[in-house]
Design a protein around this motif. Structure first.
Motif, PDB file in Angstrom:
ATOM      1  N   MET A  22      -2.859  14.378  88.760  1.00 28.95           N
ATOM      2  CA  MET A  22      -1.940  15.437  89.184  1.00 28.95           C
ATOM      3  C   MET A  22      -2.697  16.368  90.142  1.00 28.95           C
ATOM      4  N   ARG A  23      -2.008  16.805  91.197  1.00 27.92           N
ATOM      5  CA  ARG A  23      -2.605  17.633  92.248  1.00 27.92           C
ATOM      6  C   ARG A  23      -3.772  16.943  92.934  1.00 27.92           C
ATOM      7  N   GLN A  24      -3.641  15.624  93.081  1.00 26.82           N
ATOM      8  CA  GLN A  24      -4.704  14.907  93.791  1.00 26.82           C
ATOM      9  C   GLN A  24      -4.729  15.291  95.266  1.00 26.82           C
ATOM     10  N   ALA A  25      -3.584  15.760  95.786  1.00 29.39           N
ATOM     11  CA  ALA A  25      -3.560  16.341  97.129  1.00 29.39           C
ATOM     12  C   ALA A  25      -3.538  17.853  96.957  1.00 29.39           C
ATOM     13  N   GLY A  26      -4.528  18.536  97.492  1.00 32.47           N
ATOM     14  CA  GLY A  26      -4.506  19.987  97.301  1.00 32.47           C
ATOM     15  C   GLY A  26      -5.764  20.676  97.765  1.00 32.47           C
ATOM     16  N   ARG A  27      -5.906  21.884  97.289  1.00 32.52           N
ATOM     17  CA  ARG A  27      -6.879  22.780  97.908  1.00 32.52           C
ATOM     18  C   ARG A  27      -8.344  22.376  97.785  1.00 32.52           C
ATOM     19  N   TYR A  28      -8.697  21.528  96.818  1.00 30.32           N
ATOM     20  CA  TYR A  28     -10.088  21.094  96.688  1.00 30.32           C
ATOM     21  C   TYR A  28     -10.478  20.121  97.808  1.00 30.32           C
ATOM     22  N   HIS A  31      -9.423  17.277 103.528  1.00 29.45           N
ATOM     23  CA  HIS A  31      -8.291  16.754 104.300  1.00 29.45           C
ATOM     24  C   HIS A  31      -7.107  17.719 104.226  1.00 29.45           C
ATOM     25  N   TYR A  32      -6.837  18.224 103.015  1.00 30.93           N
ATOM     26  CA  TYR A  32      -5.745  19.182 102.827  1.00 30.93           C
ATOM     27  C   TYR A  32      -6.068  20.516 103.498  1.00 30.93           C
ATOM     28  N   GLN A  33      -7.308  20.971 103.307  1.00 30.57           N
ATOM     29  CA  GLN A  33      -7.703  22.265 103.892  1.00 30.57           C
ATOM     30  C   GLN A  33      -7.515  22.268 105.404  1.00 30.57           C
ATOM     31  N   LEU A  35      -5.403  20.465 107.199  1.00 30.05           N
ATOM     32  CA  LEU A  35      -3.971  20.528 107.521  1.00 30.05           C
ATOM     33  C   LEU A  35      -3.401  21.914 107.219  1.00 30.05           C
ATOM     34  N   ARG A  36      -3.926  22.508 106.151  1.00 24.80           N
ATOM     35  CA  ARG A  36      -3.435  23.821 105.703  1.00 24.80           C
ATOM     36  C   ARG A  36      -3.809  24.938 106.675  1.00 24.80           C
ATOM     37  N   LYS A  37      -4.918  24.731 107.402  1.00 25.14           N
ATOM     38  CA  LYS A  37      -5.322  25.714 108.424  1.00 25.14           C
ATOM     39  C   LYS A  37      -4.293  25.776 109.537  1.00 25.14           C
ATOM     40  N   SER A  71       4.846  18.070  97.281  1.00 24.28           N
ATOM     41  CA  SER A  71       5.920  19.050  97.215  1.00 24.28           C
ATOM     42  C   SER A  71       5.525  20.106  96.192  1.00 24.28           C
ATOM     43  N   ASP A  72       6.490  20.811  95.654  1.00 26.91           N
ATOM     44  CA  ASP A  72       6.204  21.734  94.569  1.00 26.91           C
ATOM     45  C   ASP A  72       7.362  21.723  93.591  1.00 26.91           C
ATOM     46  N   LEU A  73       7.095  22.143  92.353  1.00 26.70           N
ATOM     47  CA  LEU A  73       8.193  22.015  91.391  1.00 26.70           C
ATOM     48  C   LEU A  73       9.149  23.193  91.394  1.00 26.70           C
ATOM     49  N   ASP A 197       6.094  19.786  82.830  1.00 23.67           N
ATOM     50  CA  ASP A 197       6.690  20.894  82.070  1.00 23.67           C
ATOM     51  C   ASP A 197       5.566  21.800  81.555  1.00 23.67           C
ATOM     52  N   THR A 198       4.836  22.352  82.517  1.00 19.48           N
ATOM     53  CA  THR A 198       3.588  23.064  82.222  1.00 19.48           C
ATOM     54  C   THR A 198       3.714  24.112  81.119  1.00 19.48           C
ATOM     55  N   ALA A 199       4.845  24.800  81.058  1.00 18.63           N
ATOM     56  CA  ALA A 199       4.968  25.917  80.118  1.00 18.63           C
ATOM     57  C   ALA A 199       5.532  25.518  78.746  1.00 18.63           C
ATOM     58  N   GLY A 314      -6.546  15.559  82.227  1.00 15.38           N
ATOM     59  CA  GLY A 314      -5.738  16.267  81.247  1.00 15.38           C
ATOM     60  C   GLY A 314      -4.656  17.070  81.949  1.00 15.38           C
ATOM     61  N   HIS A 315      -5.056  17.771  83.022  1.00 18.78           N
ATOM     62  CA  HIS A 315      -4.076  18.499  83.830  1.00 18.78           C
ATOM     63  C   HIS A 315      -4.348  18.141  85.292  1.00 18.78           C
ATOM     64  N   GLY A 316      -4.200  19.098  86.218  1.00 24.35           N
ATOM     65  CA  GLY A 316      -4.361  18.755  87.628  1.00 24.35           C
ATOM     66  C   GLY A 316      -5.748  19.081  88.163  1.00 24.35           C
TER      67      GLY A 316
HETATM   68  O1  CP3 Z   1      -0.042  16.318  92.570  1.00 19.07           O
HETATM   69  C1  CP3 Z   1       0.070  16.443  93.802  1.00 19.07           C
HETATM   70  O2  CP3 Z   1      -0.850  16.138  94.593  1.00 19.07           O
HETATM   71  C2  CP3 Z   1       1.386  16.912  94.377  1.00 19.07           C
HETATM   72  C3  CP3 Z   1       1.498  18.297  94.631  1.00 19.07           C
HETATM   73  C4  CP3 Z   1       1.784  19.369  93.603  1.00 19.07           C
HETATM   74  C5  CP3 Z   1       1.683  20.744  93.952  1.00 19.07           C
HETATM   75  N1  CP3 Z   1       2.145  21.463  92.904  1.00 19.07           N
HETATM   76  C6  CP3 Z   1       1.203  21.244  95.256  1.00 19.07           C
HETATM   77  C7  CP3 Z   1       0.799  22.646  95.406  1.00 19.07           C
HETATM   78  C8  CP3 Z   1       2.246  19.297  92.288  1.00 19.07           C
HETATM   79  C9  CP3 Z   1       2.483  18.076  91.393  1.00 19.07           C
HETATM   80  C10 CP3 Z   1       2.486  20.636  91.862  1.00 19.07           C
HETATM   81  C11 CP3 Z   1       3.048  20.970  90.543  1.00 19.07           C
HETATM   82  C12 CP3 Z   1       3.205  22.369  90.164  1.00 19.07           C
HETATM   83  N2  CP3 Z   1       3.479  23.445  90.985  1.00 19.07           N
HETATM   84  C13 CP3 Z   1       3.182  22.829  88.827  1.00 19.07           C
HETATM   85  C14 CP3 Z   1       3.005  21.958  87.594  1.00 19.07           C
HETATM   86  C15 CP3 Z   1       1.632  21.555  87.382  1.00 19.07           C
HETATM   87  C16 CP3 Z   1       0.661  22.682  87.152  1.00 19.07           C
HETATM   88  O3  CP3 Z   1      -0.303  22.752  87.884  1.00 19.07           O
HETATM   89  O4  CP3 Z   1       0.872  23.444  86.202  1.00 19.07           O
HETATM   90  C17 CP3 Z   1       3.409  24.223  88.861  1.00 19.07           C
HETATM   91  C18 CP3 Z   1       3.450  25.151  87.673  1.00 19.07           C
HETATM   92  C19 CP3 Z   1       3.598  24.607  90.231  1.00 19.07           C
HETATM   93  C20 CP3 Z   1       3.888  25.958  90.785  1.00 19.07           C
HETATM   94  C21 CP3 Z   1       2.843  26.408  91.746  1.00 19.07           C
HETATM   95  N3  CP3 Z   1       2.747  25.967  93.064  1.00 19.07           N
HETATM   96  C22 CP3 Z   1       1.794  27.317  91.547  1.00 19.07           C
HETATM   97  C23 CP3 Z   1       1.517  28.021  90.231  1.00 19.07           C
HETATM   98  C24 CP3 Z   1       1.069  27.424  92.762  1.00 19.07           C
HETATM   99  C25 CP3 Z   1      -0.077  28.350  93.141  1.00 19.07           C
HETATM  100  C26 CP3 Z   1      -1.307  28.251  92.422  1.00 19.07           C
HETATM  101  C27 CP3 Z   1      -1.962  26.907  92.425  1.00 19.07           C
HETATM  102  O5  CP3 Z   1      -2.398  26.478  91.356  1.00 19.07           O
HETATM  103  O6  CP3 Z   1      -2.123  26.266  93.479  1.00 19.07           O
HETATM  104  C28 CP3 Z   1       1.676  26.535  93.685  1.00 19.07           C
HETATM  105  C29 CP3 Z   1       1.241  26.275  95.058  1.00 19.07           C
HETATM  106  C30 CP3 Z   1       0.801  24.895  95.357  1.00 19.07           C
HETATM  107  N4  CP3 Z   1       1.441  23.763  94.916  1.00 19.07           N
HETATM  108  C31 CP3 Z   1      -0.315  24.519  96.175  1.00 19.07           C
HETATM  109  C32 CP3 Z   1      -0.309  23.111  96.204  1.00 19.07           C
HETATM  110  C33 CP3 Z   1      -1.242  22.223  96.969  1.00 19.07           C
HETATM  111  C34 CP3 Z   1      -1.283  25.466  96.865  1.00 19.07           C
HETATM  112  C35 CP3 Z   1      -0.617  26.111  98.024  1.00 19.07           C
HETATM  113  C36 CP3 Z   1      -1.528  26.434  99.169  1.00 19.07           C
HETATM  114  O7  CP3 Z   1      -2.128  25.521  99.770  1.00 19.07           O
HETATM  115  O8  CP3 Z   1      -1.603  27.601  99.551  1.00 19.07           O
END
Ligand code: CP3
Length: 339
Positions: A22-28, A31-33, A35-37, A71-73, A197-199, A314-316
């Protein structure tokens, strides 16, 4: 389509498990950073070609077996008219109360706000190597309600927890939209749709089973074999009833579960998890030690006993996680189970 992922879904024994985080694409991820710039988070989510490029980054860099829609949830809340911005934490324009329930957009209007996820999945599928799987995701009803009421998921969730009636009323708006959202994602090419369903794990098992499970199950039953369910912080008491249901494709479990035990006793559906994501911050030698000792009890199972396993966290993935350890995880899991 990834053969290993489908073996895990169908319970076909195999040596090496499929892997996704989970969150394999993201701020760490660099490649994402990069694109995000150049683009805002919303833009990355809503422009199909960009979202596909983000989702593909970790596949190309770390060779995960499964790609997750980028995407985002919280988009269903935006679609319902609640106003959503990210900085990077999400912020809603207004919070849900009994009296503001009537301000939510009606179903057909709200639905227009989610069609972009179909385009994202189609663009991702097109760009993805043929031997990789693609999954979508939605948020769980309770998690979306928590954000709608509290604007965040922090602390004791008092405002959300005291408002169970409002949660049920809100669900009448939300569930048809989530079901349509799943349909959009399946038509876009998602092989499975995860419900994150994080919460939900914040609730007692009793409240979970009484108030949360029926809504979760309603969505799952509409798409038999297509919905995977994950919540952070749940216990076996939370999910044991849901796990008896045949509707689910599988379950994600966080690092509080004894995964070898869960796998050995699992009757059907995939089990995804569950290495503690914080351990990815260990220095390389320590990380290697902890990963190997985590894998050891799973390695002792026969391939038939672990036939449902989808290896993951366990989580992302957390921001600032060293990429090297993500790469090493994928490589090591394949080595340990491949030899
Ligand atoms: O898994 C993946 O690679 C797909 C992308 C994905 C994102 N969010 C991208 C994202 C997934 C599966 C999520 C799920 C998500 N989003 C959850 C459930 C899982 C979890 O982590 O609890 C929740 C609660 C959210 C809501 C959300 N979106 C929060 C709380 C935040 C900000 C804080 C944070 O942890 O990043 C986001 C923003 C967000 N969603 C980013 C990304 C890559 C960062 C945005 C940025 O680049 O500025």
């Amino acid at each position: 389509m990834n053969a290993k992922f489908h073996n895990a879904l169908n319970g076909t024994p195999q040596d090496v498990p499929p892997i996704w985080f989970m969150r394999q694409a993201g701020r760490y991820h660099q490649h994402y950073q990069a694109l995000r710039k150049a683009h805002g988070f919303m833009e990355l989510c809503k422009k199909a070609d960009l979202a596909a490029e983000v989702a593909l980054g970790p596949i190309q860099d770390f060779d995960f077996d499964v790609s997750i829609m980028f995407s985002d949830l919280l988009f269903p809340l935006e679609a319902l008219g609640m106003g959503l911005t990210y900085d990077p934490a999400p912020k809603l324009g207004w919070h849900l109360t009994e009296s503001s329930l009537q301000n939510l957009r009606p179903f057909h209007q709200a639905l227009e706000g989610l069609g972009f996820q179909g385009d994202v999945l189609r663009a991702t599928r097109k760009a993805l190597p043929k031997d990789k799987s693609l999954i979508g995701f939605i948020g769980g009803p309770w998690t979306l309600f928590t954000y709608a009421v509290e604007g965040e998921h922090k602390g004791s969730l008092i405002a959300a927890k005291r408002a169970l009636d409002l949660y049920h009323n809100f669900s009448e708006f939300l569930i048809p939209l989530l079901e349509a959202n799943v349909q959009i994602q399946l038509e876009g090419g998602a092989e499975v749709v995860m419900m994150f369903d994080t919460a939900a794990g914040e609730m007692s098992p009793q409240i979970f089973n009484q108030h949360l499970a029926p809504h979760i199950l309603r969505v799952a039953k509409k798409f038999p074999g297509k919905i995977g369910y994950y919540s952070k912080g749940t216990t076996p008491w939370h999910i044991q009833e849901l796990r008896r249901q045949t509707a689910f494709a599988g379950f994600g479990v966080d690092h509080r579960f004894e995964i070898a035990d869960v796998l050995k006793t699992n009757a059907r559906g995939f089990i995804q998890g569950n290495f503690d994501q914080a351990m990815l911050f260990c220095a390389p030698r320590e990380f290697e030690k902890r990963l190997l000792s985590y894998l050891e009890p799973i390695r002792r199972l026969s391939s038939a006993e672990r036939r449902h396993w989808v290896s993951g966290l366990g989580h992302g993935v957390l921001p600032q996680t060293p990429e090297e350890n993500v790469r090493h995880f994928v490589k090591r899991v394949r080595e340990v189970f491949g030899s």
